[in-house]
Scaffold this active site. Sequence first.
Site, PDB file in Angstrom:
ATOM      1  N   MET A   1     -16.093  65.663  14.371  1.00  0.00           N
ATOM      2  CA  MET A   1     -16.916  65.919  15.562  1.00  0.00           C
ATOM      3  C   MET A   1     -16.975  64.662  16.436  1.00  0.00           C
ATOM      4  O   MET A   1     -16.782  64.724  17.643  1.00  0.00           O
ATOM      5  CB  MET A   1     -18.342  66.304  15.158  1.00  0.00           C
ATOM      6  CG  MET A   1     -18.425  67.454  14.209  1.00  0.00           C
ATOM      7  SD  MET A   1     -17.569  68.893  14.808  1.00  0.00           S
ATOM      8  CE  MET A   1     -18.644  69.406  16.104  1.00  0.00           C
ATOM      9  N   LYS A   2     -17.245  63.541  15.775  1.00  0.00           N
ATOM     10  CA  LYS A   2     -17.364  62.307  16.565  1.00  0.00           C
ATOM     11  C   LYS A   2     -15.989  61.832  17.004  1.00  0.00           C
ATOM     12  O   LYS A   2     -15.838  61.270  18.083  1.00  0.00           O
ATOM     13  CB  LYS A   2     -18.107  61.242  15.748  1.00  0.00           C
ATOM     14  CG  LYS A   2     -19.543  61.656  15.483  1.00  0.00           C
ATOM     15  CD  LYS A   2     -20.329  60.608  14.737  1.00  0.00           C
ATOM     16  CE  LYS A   2     -21.641  61.157  14.232  1.00  0.00           C
ATOM     17  NZ  LYS A   2     -21.513  62.093  13.094  1.00  0.00           N
TER      18      LYS A   2
ATOM     19  N   ASP B   1      -8.451  56.276   1.920  1.00  0.00           N
ATOM     20  CA  ASP B   1      -9.729  55.595   1.784  1.00  0.00           C
ATOM     21  C   ASP B   1      -9.730  54.437   2.779  1.00  0.00           C
ATOM     22  O   ASP B   1      -8.851  53.565   2.713  1.00  0.00           O
ATOM     23  CB  ASP B   1      -9.834  55.086   0.335  1.00  0.00           C
ATOM     24  CG  ASP B   1     -11.151  54.398   0.072  1.00  0.00           C
ATOM     25  OD1 ASP B   1     -11.795  53.958   1.037  1.00  0.00           O
ATOM     26  OD2 ASP B   1     -11.517  54.302  -1.108  1.00  0.00           O
TER      27      ASP B   1
ATOM     28  N   ASP C   1     -19.517  56.000  10.133  1.00  0.00           N
ATOM     29  CA  ASP C   1     -20.459  57.117  10.005  1.00  0.00           C
ATOM     30  C   ASP C   1     -20.329  57.639   8.562  1.00  0.00           C
ATOM     31  O   ASP C   1     -19.789  58.712   8.329  1.00  0.00           O
ATOM     32  CB  ASP C   1     -20.061  58.199  11.029  1.00  0.00           C
ATOM     33  CG  ASP C   1     -21.033  59.365  11.055  1.00  0.00           C
ATOM     34  OD1 ASP C   1     -22.243  59.136  10.944  1.00  0.00           O
ATOM     35  OD2 ASP C   1     -20.564  60.518  11.173  1.00  0.00           O
TER      36      ASP C   1
ATOM     37  N   CYS D   1     -27.214  60.307   9.261  1.00  0.00           N
ATOM     38  CA  CYS D   1     -28.151  61.384   9.581  1.00  0.00           C
ATOM     39  C   CYS D   1     -29.224  61.374   8.495  1.00  0.00           C
ATOM     40  O   CYS D   1     -29.556  62.398   7.925  1.00  0.00           O
ATOM     41  CB  CYS D   1     -27.453  62.723   9.685  1.00  0.00           C
ATOM     42  SG  CYS D   1     -26.431  63.117   8.279  1.00  0.00           S
TER      43      CYS D   1
HETATM   44  C1  LIG Z   1     -20.933  61.830   7.408  1.00  0.00           C
HETATM   45  S1  LIG Z   1     -19.323  62.388   7.165  1.00  0.00           S
HETATM   46  C2  LIG Z   1     -18.560  61.928   8.674  1.00  0.00           C
HETATM   47  C3  LIG Z   1     -18.803  62.904   9.782  1.00  0.00           C
HETATM   48  C4  LIG Z   1     -17.862  62.634  10.933  1.00  0.00           C
HETATM   49  N1  LIG Z   1     -17.985  61.299  11.443  1.00  0.00           N
HETATM   50  C5  LIG Z   1     -18.088  63.597  12.074  1.00  0.00           C
HETATM   51  O1  LIG Z   1     -18.754  63.268  13.028  1.00  0.00           O
HETATM   52  O2  LIG Z   1     -17.586  64.719  12.021  1.00  0.00           O
HETATM   53  C6  LIG Z   1     -18.640  61.160   6.112  1.00  0.00           C
HETATM   54  C7  LIG Z   1     -17.165  61.373   5.814  1.00  0.00           C
HETATM   55  O3  LIG Z   1     -16.647  60.159   5.293  1.00  0.00           O
HETATM   56  C8  LIG Z   1     -15.722  60.453   4.274  1.00  0.00           C
HETATM   57  N2  LIG Z   1     -15.598  59.236   3.462  1.00  0.00           N
HETATM   58  C9  LIG Z   1     -16.447  58.749   2.540  1.00  0.00           C
HETATM   59  N3  LIG Z   1     -15.987  57.602   2.034  1.00  0.00           N
HETATM   60  C10 LIG Z   1     -14.828  57.328   2.670  1.00  0.00           C
HETATM   61  C11 LIG Z   1     -13.888  56.284   2.590  1.00  0.00           C
HETATM   62  N4  LIG Z   1     -14.056  55.269   1.755  1.00  0.00           N
HETATM   63  N5  LIG Z   1     -12.807  56.323   3.390  1.00  0.00           N
HETATM   64  C12 LIG Z   1     -12.627  57.356   4.249  1.00  0.00           C
HETATM   65  N6  LIG Z   1     -13.486  58.391   4.352  1.00  0.00           N
HETATM   66  C13 LIG Z   1     -14.565  58.374   3.584  1.00  0.00           C
HETATM   67  C14 LIG Z   1     -16.339  61.630   3.581  1.00  0.00           C
HETATM   68  O4  LIG Z   1     -15.380  62.339   2.833  1.00  0.00           O
HETATM   69  C15 LIG Z   1     -16.894  62.416   4.750  1.00  0.00           C
HETATM   70  O5  LIG Z   1     -15.952  63.325   5.222  1.00  0.00           O
END
Ligand SMILES: C[S@@+](CC[C@H](N)C(=O)[O-])C[C@H]1O[C@@H](n2cnc3c(N)ncnc32)[C@H](O)[C@@H]1O
Length: 607
Positions: free
Chosen positions: A243-244, A289, A307, A361
């Site tokens: 989304m972002k 990652d 985020d 959030c």
């Molecule tokens: C809060 S959501 C992000 C929402 C997104 N920014 C949006 O606006 O649609 C957090 C995301 O970060 C991913 N995530 C968590 N740890 C991560 C990492 N070390 N590297 C990449 N992605 C990661 C999760 O799988 C999840 O999809």
Amino acid sequence: MPKEFVHSIKVPRLYKSAAKIIQEVREKGGSLKSLIYNQRHPNKSAIYSLCVKTLQKEGQIDNLINKTNLLTNEPRFDAWLAKILITELLWGKNALKTDCKPIKIILAYEQKLREELNNIGVDAFSTSPETVKNARYVRINTLLVTLKKGISYFQEEGWSLIPKCSNYIQHLNAVKNLKKPNFIQDFHIPEILVFPPDTVFYDHPGYQNGEIILQDKASCLPSYLLNPEPGSIVLDMCAAPGMKTSHLAAILTNTGKIYAVEKDEHRYKTLCKQIKLTNASCVETINKDSLTLETNEYSKVEYILVDPSCSGSGMLDRQIVYGKEKGDPQRLKQLQAFQVFVLRHALLNFPNVKRVVYSTCSTHCEENEEVVDEILENIQNAYELVPVKKLLNEEWLNFSSKKYKCSDKCLYAISDVDMCNDFFVAVFERNFNVSLPEYKPEYKENNASNNKVEKVQEIFNDEKTITRKRKKRGKRKTNQENFKDEEKIDDSIKDVNNDNDSSQSDGDESSQNIGDESSQNIGDESSQNIGNESSQNIGDESSQNDNNELSDNNDNDNNDNDNNDNNEPVAKKRKLKIGRKIKPHIKIGRSSIHKKLKLPKKKRKTL
Ligand SMILES: C[S@@+](CC[C@H](N)C(=O)[O-])C[C@H]1O[C@@H](n2cnc3c(N)ncnc32)[C@H](O)[C@@H]1O
């Protein structure tokens, strides 16, 4: 019809689906919205309102079931279906008309249930707030349609645009009093349109083809405040469902480049679909990652959005299911350790970054002020924490707590006040006169979860040092070695992340979508909605059901699972007529923020 055939009448699919969903939510902690989108049911809105109502009334319902001995007397009765049917009976309108056996049983208990309900009182045992009602936010995807055109579509549909207000308080009052057919442009973010809470846009053609995005205002604030200049290079470290990312692409007008990194494979697919649907062509998606990114390859990155996974406690959807959560301290500590880790990585490992935005959030200071405070210690004067109040021309009301080092420089969106989800945003800006401090892991003795992440960080740093040394010596790691390193880091961090991912998928914009429907249904209109929709469905669905037992049984099996964090079914390829594609993006006045963020044009080489 002879009596013996009566028992073959099936339970309406609406009720069966809703029962399955609340069971998953309660027993497996599933996300309400994801589960609903995974249904093939034609009326997701009805299922949603029924589930929400049942979850909200669950305390009362459990009490009624106990007092009436319903499940003791009927041991084969599915408890979740009983809850759904009781909700429909007591709070639905003209409900429970079908003649199937479970419904007959509930009807046989009707009098007892109503008597007990009177004894309990209306508000007793209510598990979650019933008055959660936010505005419905629509972001015009300026990569596919101009703002002007987007507004005109709604006007052509009978909506009436009311004038913008001259200050934020007036705007909030206008949003609170917004009634059909009126809508208003958001006070801060012009491409966001605000509609009354009980507005449904799931079936809107513009939503289906990516021209409008159902994104809560709170979730738009991080990209708006990061505010990358067109043509610049952006890294979105935790990108799915995108989304972002797609908002950032719109802000960049698809110029420059966005690296959108997502670790989770499944969520990565959703991210890719969202990027495609929204025509965010400047985005390069990376299934990795972000902690293991080879930073040298991204040394030109100028803006970073962090985020990360969070508790999601600020999401209305979660509040409906769990009530206002205090948060499990141990889990919050784990999340915090991870959040600090990612944010520190963003701030200290990308030498040309000008601005970094951190957002959650969550309503918990552990994930917000405490993270920022810990980071402030690490970054010394290499970054300044920008007072968001100034960036928003003093037109904002809630900020971080002054009792922290970050003081009131960060932004809080508070649902009751700002009429959107609860959110936290911190903006860091690079001071290129000070070189970046060395990135050293800290070891915290008394905190097991921190230790875990710090350990990961140590491994990560060791690996980086080894890589650097090897590179200096002209040796590159073999793929196998790289793979092993990633595995090592992955294993250590897995526990921390696993926790987060379920919640974070609820996080973010979720409420904006079904969330809106929930709100449309929760309040006064809830009983109306449940009543109307479900009773409408009973007839249709049971007859459908009789013919389609197989598809009913397979509800969860053949789903595409296209939903994202917002549970928007992204990437629907159907091209609908509304809104011919209009190429370039209109100019949106962001200059005020740019002026506020006076960034040096000359970049210093560091690291
Ligand atoms: C809060 S959501 C992000 C929402 C997104 N920014 C949006 O606006 O649609 C957090 C995301 O970060 C991913 N995530 C968590 N740890 C991560 C990492 N070390 N590297 C990449 N992605 C990661 C999760 O799988 C999840 O999809």
